[in-house]
Design a protein around this motif. Structure first.
Motif, short mmCIF file in Angstrom:
data_model
loop_
_atom_site.label_atom_id
_atom_site.label_comp_id
_atom_site.label_asym_id
_atom_site.label_seq_id
_atom_site.Cartn_x
_atom_site.Cartn_y
_atom_site.Cartn_z
N MET A 71 0.94 -1.41 0.20
CA MET A 71 0.66 0.29 0.15
C MET A 71 1.07 0.77 0.21
SD MET A 71 -3.00 -0.87 2.33
CE MET A 71 -4.67 0.45 1.46
N ALA A 72 0.52 2.00 -1.09
CA ALA A 72 1.47 3.19 -1.26
C ALA A 72 1.14 4.14 0.29
CB ALA A 72 2.04 4.08 -2.01
N MET A 73 1.36 4.98 0.39
CA MET A 73 0.83 6.01 1.33
C MET A 73 0.88 7.48 1.18
SD MET A 73 0.43 3.96 5.20
CE MET A 73 -0.32 4.88 5.99
N GLY A 74 0.66 8.22 2.38
CA GLY A 74 0.79 9.68 1.97
C GLY A 74 -0.54 11.02 2.51
N TRP A 75 0.01 12.33 2.49
CA TRP A 75 -0.43 13.12 2.98
C TRP A 75 -1.07 14.50 2.01
CZ3 TRP A 75 -0.20 12.71 8.49
CH2 TRP A 75 0.53 12.15 8.78
N PHE A 76 -1.91 14.51 2.86
CA PHE A 76 -2.30 15.66 2.06
C PHE A 76 -3.35 16.73 2.96
CE2 PHE A 76 -3.73 13.54 -2.14
CZ PHE A 76 -3.40 12.37 -1.97
N ARG A 77 -3.55 17.87 2.99
CA ARG A 77 -4.34 18.54 3.81
C ARG A 77 -4.67 20.09 2.87
NH1 ARG A 77 0.92 22.16 3.17
NH2 ARG A 77 0.60 23.48 1.38
N SER A 114 -3.67 1.20 -5.10
CA SER A 114 -2.76 1.22 -6.57
C SER A 114 -1.57 2.39 -6.33
CB SER A 114 -3.55 1.71 -7.50
OG SER A 114 -4.36 3.06 -7.45
N ARG A 115 -2.32 3.56 -6.50
CA ARG A 115 -0.82 4.99 -6.56
C ARG A 115 -1.49 6.05 -5.75
NH1 ARG A 115 2.66 5.75 -11.86
NH2 ARG A 115 4.15 7.53 -11.08
N LEU A 116 -0.85 7.08 -5.94
CA LEU A 116 -0.95 8.60 -5.15
C LEU A 116 0.01 9.21 -5.69
CD1 LEU A 116 -1.06 7.43 -1.10
CD2 LEU A 116 -2.77 7.96 -2.36
N PRO A 117 -0.68 10.26 -5.73
CA PRO A 117 -2.43 11.00 -5.28
C PRO A 117 -3.43 11.02 -6.36
CG PRO A 117 -0.97 13.34 -6.91
CD PRO A 117 -0.06 12.04 -6.76
#
Length: 122
Positions: free
Chosen positions: A34-40, A103-106
């Motif tokens: 799992m790809a992981m990330g941050w948004f704001r 799958s893929r971020l963002p």
């Protein structure tokens, strides 16, 4: 299901630093795939991409607005995602959300956390 819980937000002066954490859990959470990330999301603005990292942690991606100031990392042994934020600016003030993707971020977000508030005073 996957649960994401953010922590580490708060109030900081411009030029200061904060480190956000996101703890992941759930029966279907696969740390390596799992790809992981941050948004704001700032008040009256749309949610925007901040940074993402691949499942292995081998590749990271950043929005132009945070390049050179923010660093994303993950500890798969602890199922935890981090965002080290340095040289913070008032325009970084927002609710920061953790995200996970099969799958893929963002481009594709499958799970969201509830967010943590970051406020940068001038």
């Amino acid at each position: 299901q996957v649960q994401l819980v953010e922590s580490g937000g708060g109030l900081v002066q411009a030029g200061g630093s904060l480190r956000l954490s996101c703890a992941a859990s759930g029966r279907t959470f696969n740390r390596y795939s799992m790809a992981m990330g941050w948004f704001r999301q700032a008040p009256v603005k749309e949610r925007e991409f901040v940074a993402a990292i691949t499942g292995s942690g081998g590749s990271a991606y950043y929005a132009d607005s945070v390049k050179g100031r923010f660093t994303i990392s993950r500890d798969n042994a602890k199922n935890t995602l981090y965002l080290q934020m340095n040289s913070l600016k008032p325009e970084d003030t927002a609710v920061y959300y953790c995200a996970a993707s099969l799958s893929r971020l963002p481009q594709s977000v499958d799970y969201w956390g509830r967010g943590t508030q970051v406020t940068v005073s001038s």
